[in-house]
Scaffold this motif. Structure first.
Motif, PDB file in Angstrom:
ATOM      1  N   UNK A  15       0.801  -1.233   0.000  1.00 55.13           N
ATOM      2  CA  UNK A  15       0.000   0.000   0.000  1.00 55.13           C
ATOM      3  C   UNK A  15       0.825   1.270   0.000  1.00 55.13           C
ATOM      4  N   UNK A  16       2.167   1.162   0.164  1.00 54.91           N
ATOM      5  CA  UNK A  16       2.964   2.393   0.199  1.00 54.91           C
ATOM      6  C   UNK A  16       2.911   3.092  -1.161  1.00 54.91           C
ATOM      7  N   UNK A  17       3.121   4.423  -1.147  1.00 54.01           N
ATOM      8  CA  UNK A  17       2.978   5.151  -2.414  1.00 54.01           C
ATOM      9  C   UNK A  17       4.237   5.044  -3.263  1.00 54.01           C
ATOM     10  N   UNK A  18       5.390   4.791  -2.639  1.00 50.97           N
ATOM     11  CA  UNK A  18       6.626   4.724  -3.404  1.00 50.97           C
ATOM     12  C   UNK A  18       7.055   3.265  -3.622  1.00 50.97           C
ATOM     13  N   UNK A  19       7.277   2.912  -4.893  1.00 44.21           N
ATOM     14  CA  UNK A  19       7.705   1.568  -5.285  1.00 44.21           C
ATOM     15  C   UNK A  19       6.961   0.455  -4.550  1.00 44.21           C
ATOM     16  N   UNK A  20       5.614   0.463  -4.614  1.00 46.38           N
ATOM     17  CA  UNK A  20       4.869  -0.588  -3.908  1.00 46.38           C
ATOM     18  C   UNK A  20       5.125  -1.962  -4.524  1.00 46.38           C
ATOM     19  N   UNK A  21       4.821  -2.983  -3.733  1.00 49.71           N
ATOM     20  CA  UNK A  21       4.981  -4.350  -4.227  1.00 49.71           C
ATOM     21  C   UNK A  21       3.851  -4.658  -5.201  1.00 49.71           C
ATOM     22  N   UNK A  22       4.152  -4.572  -6.498  1.00 55.18           N
ATOM     23  CA  UNK A  22       3.172  -4.959  -7.530  1.00 55.18           C
ATOM     24  C   UNK A  22       3.945  -5.643  -8.659  1.00 55.18           C
ATOM     25  N   UNK A  23       3.311  -6.598  -9.333  1.00 55.22           N
ATOM     26  CA  UNK A  23       4.027  -7.243 -10.440  1.00 55.22           C
ATOM     27  C   UNK A  23       4.247  -6.252 -11.576  1.00 55.22           C
ATOM     28  N   UNK A  24       5.417  -6.278 -12.203  1.00 57.26           N
ATOM     29  CA  UNK A  24       5.648  -5.470 -13.404  1.00 57.26           C
ATOM     30  C   UNK A  24       4.699  -6.002 -14.478  1.00 57.26           C
ATOM     31  N   UNK A  25       4.285  -5.143 -15.408  1.00 58.66           N
ATOM     32  CA  UNK A  25       3.296  -5.581 -16.400  1.00 58.66           C
ATOM     33  C   UNK A  25       3.849  -6.716 -17.266  1.00 58.66           C
ATOM     34  N   UNK A  26       5.190  -6.784 -17.390  1.00 58.26           N
ATOM     35  CA  UNK A  26       5.782  -7.843 -18.221  1.00 58.26           C
ATOM     36  C   UNK A  26       6.378  -8.979 -17.376  1.00 58.26           C
ATOM     37  N   UNK A  27       5.857  -9.144 -16.140  1.00 53.83           N
ATOM     38  CA  UNK A  27       6.417 -10.230 -15.310  1.00 53.83           C
ATOM     39  C   UNK A  27       5.600 -11.515 -15.458  1.00 53.83           C
ATOM     40  N   UNK A  28       6.233 -12.616 -15.123  1.00 55.48           N
ATOM     41  CA  UNK A  28       5.566 -13.923 -15.177  1.00 55.48           C
ATOM     42  C   UNK A  28       5.219 -14.318 -13.745  1.00 55.48           C
ATOM     43  N   UNK A  29       3.941 -14.551 -13.500  1.00 58.48           N
ATOM     44  CA  UNK A  29       3.491 -14.877 -12.141  1.00 58.48           C
ATOM     45  C   UNK A  29       3.617 -16.374 -11.870  1.00 58.48           C
ATOM     46  N   UNK A  30       4.184 -16.714 -10.730  1.00 58.03           N
ATOM     47  CA  UNK A  30       4.273 -18.135 -10.363  1.00 58.03           C
ATOM     48  C   UNK A  30       3.745 -18.282  -8.938  1.00 58.03           C
ATOM     49  N   UNK A  31       2.720 -19.135  -8.765  1.00 53.49           N
ATOM     50  CA  UNK A  31       2.217 -19.387  -7.415  1.00 53.49           C
ATOM     51  C   UNK A  31       3.041 -20.519  -6.814  1.00 53.49           C
ATOM     52  N   UNK A  32       3.716 -20.227  -5.699  1.00 57.03           N
ATOM     53  CA  UNK A  32       4.641 -21.213  -5.125  1.00 57.03           C
ATOM     54  C   UNK A  32       4.043 -21.958  -3.930  1.00 57.03           C
ATOM     55  N   UNK A  33       2.724 -21.719  -3.632  1.00 57.61           N
ATOM     56  CA  UNK A  33       2.116 -22.336  -2.434  1.00 57.61           C
ATOM     57  C   UNK A  33       2.372 -23.839  -2.389  1.00 57.61           C
ATOM     58  N   UNK A  34       2.189 -24.511  -3.550  1.00 58.49           N
ATOM     59  CA  UNK A  34       2.348 -25.968  -3.560  1.00 58.49           C
ATOM     60  C   UNK A  34       3.559 -26.413  -4.363  1.00 58.49           C
ATOM     61  N   UNK A  35       4.493 -25.512  -4.571  1.00 58.19           N
ATOM     62  CA  UNK A  35       5.691 -25.866  -5.349  1.00 58.19           C
ATOM     63  C   UNK A  35       6.880 -26.037  -4.404  1.00 58.19           C
ATOM     64  N   UNK A  36       7.671 -27.075  -4.651  1.00 51.63           N
ATOM     65  CA  UNK A  36       8.897 -27.232  -3.864  1.00 51.63           C
ATOM     66  C   UNK A  36       9.937 -26.265  -4.434  1.00 51.63           C
ATOM     67  N   UNK A  37      11.002 -26.056  -3.670  1.00 47.53           N
ATOM     68  CA  UNK A  37      12.076 -25.192  -4.152  1.00 47.53           C
ATOM     69  C   UNK A  37      12.658 -25.757  -5.455  1.00 47.53           C
ATOM     70  N   UNK A  38      12.802 -27.102  -5.487  1.00 45.35           N
ATOM     71  CA  UNK A  38      13.349 -27.727  -6.694  1.00 45.35           C
ATOM     72  C   UNK A  38      12.411 -27.477  -7.878  1.00 45.35           C
ATOM     73  N   UNK A  39      11.075 -27.567  -7.608  1.00 54.95           N
ATOM     74  CA  UNK A  39      10.084 -27.342  -8.660  1.00 54.95           C
ATOM     75  C   UNK A  39      10.147 -25.914  -9.190  1.00 54.95           C
ATOM     76  N   UNK A  40      10.252 -24.964  -8.247  1.00 51.58           N
ATOM     77  CA  UNK A  40      10.333 -23.544  -8.619  1.00 51.58           C
ATOM     78  C   UNK A  40      11.564 -23.290  -9.486  1.00 51.58           C
TER      79      UNK A  40
END
Ligand code: DC
Length: 221
Positions: free
Chosen positions: A182-207
């Motif tokens: 929520x901060x106004x400067x450089x907030x945590x948001x995906x860059x428009x050209x980034x690839x999203x990966x959900x790691x909830x069920x991924x192992x480190x090796x899988x990632x």
């Protein structure tokens, strides 16, 4: 014309797996790593010690009196090795607090860009793909449920011998997510050209395998 070295930007919320993924990729590819969170953690720890967590201008002025060093995964403030001290969730909160300071973020921009070197850099943080390396060759944004991230952080801190509880860690992670997004400067948001990966069920090796696949697809090595 200077040809800039390649960069893989990895952004995402706390405990989404960025740090471990960055180290694995760096080992596989033989590239350097920037743990930008460690920079904010060092500054947060200092700000707390100097009682300047809410005084941006004074903090920036005082920072010039200290020497920060990052060597082989260890971090120092002058000659003090603070590698372990900065890993607590309390220091994470201090880091996230001073990370809302606009001028401070500008002041650490060049320090972060200075990590870029041949053959390439894996940059881990919150604004690597959006602000620090907008020209990155590959941008990854990691996501994971808050529960999965709290469990990960719990295991990590327990293994390091810290006294932590899961419900408290979950609260702290949610509070930090809120401040970072929520901060106004450089907030945590995906860059428009980034690839999203959900790691909830991924192992480190899988990632790691998944991202190495993207590296190969993009012909980065
Ligand atoms: O990734 P980490 O948990 O070590 O980061 C600690 C805090 O530092 C995070 O909550 C917000 C801040 N941070 C930031 O604002 N920008 C970055 N590129 C990295 C970290």
């Amino acid at each position: 014309m200077t040809v800039l070295s390649k960069v893989i930007a990895i952004d995402g919320p706390s405990a989404s797996g960025k740090g471990t993924l960055a180290l694995n990729l760096a080992n596989e590819l033989g590239w350097a790593v920037l743990d930008s969170g460690a920079i904010y953690r060092l500054i947060g720890l200092l700000a707390d010690r100097l009682d300047l967590l809410d005084k941006e201008e004074e903090l920036i002025a005082r920072l010039r009196q200290f020497n920060f060093r990052f060597e082989g995964g260890r971090c120092y403030i002058d000659d003090e090795n603070v590698t372990e001290k900065i890993r607590t969730e309390e220091v994470g909160k201090m880091a996230s607090t001073i990370a809302t300071f606009r001028e401070l973020r500008k002041a650490v921009l060049e320090l972060q860009r200075g990590f870029r070197r041949p053959p390439g850099l894996i940059a881990d943080g919150r604004d690597m793909g959006t602000v620090v390396f907008p020209d990155a060759d590959l941008k990854i944004f990691l996501e994971a449920s808050a529960d999965a991230r709290a469990k990960r952080r719990y295991n990590e801190l327990k293994n390091k011998g810290f006294d932590v509880t899961l419900p408290l860690l979950l609260d702290q992670i949610l509070e930090r997510d809120k401040r970072d997004t929520e901060r106004s400067v450089a907030p945590l948001i995906p860059a428009s050209d980034s690839i999203l990966i959900d790691t909830s069920d991924l192992s480190i090796a899988g990632m790691t395998k998944r991202v190495l696949g993207l590296v190969a697809e993009k012909d980065l090595v």
